[in-house]
Each structure stands twice: as structure tokens, then as C-alpha cells.
Design an enzyme around this catalytic site. Structure first.
Site, PDB file in Angstrom:
ATOM      1  CG  ASP A  67      -0.298  -0.419   2.635  1.00  0.00           C
ATOM      2  OD1 ASP A  67       0.825  -0.495   2.628  1.00  0.00           O
ATOM      3  OD2 ASP A  67      -0.875  -0.699   3.473  1.00  0.00           O
ATOM      4  CD  GLU A 143      -8.626   1.378   7.477  1.00  0.00           C
ATOM      5  OE1 GLU A 143      -8.587   0.350   8.525  1.00  0.00           O
ATOM      6  OE2 GLU A 143      -8.126   2.407   7.882  1.00  0.00           O
TER       7      GLU A 143
HETATM    8  C1  GLP Z   1      -0.440   0.398   8.793  1.00  0.00           C
HETATM    9  C2  GLP Z   1       0.126  -0.426   7.390  1.00  0.00           C
HETATM   10  C3  GLP Z   1      -0.197  -1.615   7.757  1.00  0.00           C
HETATM   11  C4  GLP Z   1       0.493  -2.154   8.718  1.00  0.00           C
HETATM   12  C5  GLP Z   1      -0.302  -1.570   9.926  1.00  0.00           C
HETATM   13  C6  GLP Z   1       0.245  -2.061  11.298  1.00  0.00           C
HETATM   14  O1  GLP Z   1      -1.397   1.339   8.501  1.00  0.00           O
HETATM   15  N1  GLP Z   1      -0.853   0.061   6.308  1.00  0.00           N
HETATM   16  O2  GLP Z   1       0.169  -2.381   6.310  1.00  0.00           O
HETATM   17  O3  GLP Z   1       0.527  -3.757   8.931  1.00  0.00           O
HETATM   18  O4  GLP Z   1      -0.424  -0.286   9.749  1.00  0.00           O
HETATM   19  O5  GLP Z   1       1.576  -1.329  11.433  1.00  0.00           O
HETATM   20  P1  GLP Z   1       2.504  -1.212  12.662  1.00  0.00           P
HETATM   21  O6  GLP Z   1       3.234  -2.478  12.528  1.00  0.00           O
HETATM   22  O7  GLP Z   1       3.331  -0.031  12.807  1.00  0.00           O
HETATM   23  O8  GLP Z   1       1.755  -1.791  14.023  1.00  0.00           O
END
Ligand code: GLP
Length: 241
Positions: A67, A143
Site C-alpha cells: 500500500d 479497512e
Molecule cells: C499500517 C499499514 C499496514 C500495517 C499496519 C500496522 O497502517 N498500512 O500494512 O500492517 O498499519 O502497523 P504497525 O506495524 O506499525 O503496527
């Protein structure tokens, strides 16, 4: 679903990096799906260490990121382009032309999304997809919703995601409200999936991912339908299962 509980974040990062390196050893032309966020940072650091030690070679590897925020330029410090360069690509021998990240600044985002899936298909599909997880169960930026999209698409970020991700921005207002993300179909078509989660804040989400009912209101629950998913957890993330 195979669930592995590791002692701590460092162990989790090492096992994740070994799984990626092992997959590249088996197939040096691996198509690797990558994730951003804090969770995979340790895995990337370990992959860089392995590369420098001559234990893994990215010459023929192709990557596709999950993404990107809409409207953040690749050189914006909070863009996922910037993140990937900083945490991985600048330190390994991957060919720039083999790196794929959605262009969130494209003037034609619909076309960009369509083209992104086409590129994945032309590359032969994703062999191994790395995933993190949002506290609300999002994977990539899919989402919770009444309906989920199959293909790469433009998505409105949820209030919870905007709030959680605002820790990386100077203020809440600076967090983009939209993003481009691989769809659930794009993710579910990967041959293998490795989901990483670390820390207490992910414990409830992990319980729902591995043993909750399937629902679009919790996108990660759909991973239970995939035939080859490994969930790597540290003790805290596993504390509610
Ligand atoms: C973001 C990304 C995700 C990721 C998630 C968790 O929003 N788009 O791909 O897995 O949040 O992030 P974190 O590893 O910082 O908790």
C-alpha cells in the site's frame, strides 16, 4: 494457519527474515510482497544483515508493496516509498526496476490500481506476502467494512487508523485520509502469507484473526481461508490466544 509464538520481538524478526531468505534460496526469482509499519522494521534490519553477510541475494527478486498513502510524494518522509528505501532497498542489491510500490500521487489513481494488479499478474503472482495487522484488523489498508474489494483500490482510511498512524506525523491533520492498497483478493492469491504481530496492542486483533468468526468487519479474519498462512507472534501479541 500455523501460529508460532516467539520469545520476543528480536526472535520474531529473525524468524521472519529467515523465512524470507529461505524462500529466496528456494526461488531466486521470488515475487515478494512487502509491508510497512513498525512491525517489520526488525525483519528488514535482519535481512540487511543477512545480505551483508552474503546469506541472501536480491538480484532477481521482485517486490510489490501492499500500500501507499494517497497524495504523499515518494520523497515525503512518511510515505511508504521513503520507508522502504530507508529500511530496506537502500541497503540491498535489489534492482530498482524490480521494486513496485503503488503510486499514491498518480493523476489517474483508478488506472494506477488496475495497472498495479496487472503488474503483479505479469510477474507471476506473489510467492510470499509479508503482512502486519492494524489494531482494527486491517491488512494492507483493507479497512473493516460491509464489503471488501478484491483488487487494488483507493480506500478511505478509518478514524482508528488515522489516529493510530498519526504517531508518525507532526499532527493528526497531516495524516492522509486516503490510501491505495492491494485488495483482499490480491493478498489472498499469494502462495504463502506470513503475518507478523508484536506487542500487547495487537493481542485482541490476533485473537480475532486466528479464532474469530469470518467477517468483513475484521478483514484479517479472512486469512483463515488461506491454505498457507504462518502467524509469527511475540509473547505479548499472543497473550490472548
Ligand atoms: C499500517 C499499514 C499496514 C500495517 C499496519 C500496522 O497502517 N498500512 O500494512 O500492517 O498499519 O502497523 P504497525 O506495524 O506499525 O503496527
Amino acid at each position: 494457519m500455523i501460529v508460532k509464538i516467539l520469545e520476543n520481538y528480536m526472535e520474531l524478526s529473525k524468524i521472519a527474515a529467515s523465512m524470507v531468505a529461505g524462500e529466496i534460496k528456494r526461488n531466486d526469482k521470488l515475487v515478494l510482497g512487502l509491508a510497512t509499519g513498525s512491525t517489520p522494521e526488525g525483519m528488514y534490519a535482519e535481512l540487511i544483515r543477512k545480505f551483508k553477510a552474503g546469506e541472501v541475494d536480491f538480484t532477481d527478486v521482485t517486490t510489490f508493496n501492499l500500500d501507499e498513502y494517497a497524495s504523499l510524494a515518494p520523497d515525503h518522509p512518511q510515505s511508504y516509498h521513503f520507508f522502504m528505501n530507508k529500511h530496506l532497498f537502500d541497503h540491498i542489491n535489489i534492482k530498482p526496476e524490480n521494486i513496485n510500490i503503488p503510486d499514491g500521487c498518480s493523476s489517474d489513481l483508478d488506472h494506477e490500481c488496475y495497472e498495479y494488479d496487472l503488474r503483479i499478474e505479469e510477474a507471476g503472482g506473489i510467492g510470499l506476502q509479508i503482512l502486519g495487522i492494524g489494531t482494527n484488523g486491517h491488512i494492507g489498508f483493507n479497512e473493516p467494512a460491509e464489503m471488501l474489494c478484491v483488487h487494488t483500490h483507493l480506500v478511505d482510511l478509518s478514524d482508528e487508523t488515522i489516529k493510530v498512524n498519526s504517531r508518525f506525523f507532526e499532527s493528526f491533520d497531516q495524516v492522509p485520509r486516503k490510501a491505495v492498497t492491494m485488495g483482499m483478493g490480491t493478498i489472498m492469491h499469494a502462495e504463502k502469507i506470513v503475518l507478523l504481530a508484536s506487542g500487547k496492542s495487537k493481542a485482541a486483533a490476533i485473537r480475532q484473526t486466528v479464532s474469530g468468526g469470518l467477517t468483513t468487519a475484521f478483514p484479517a479474519s479472512l486469512l483463515q481461508l488461506h491454505k498457507n498462512v504462518t502467524v509469527l507472534l511475540d509473547r505479548e501479541a499472543a497473550s490472548l490466544i
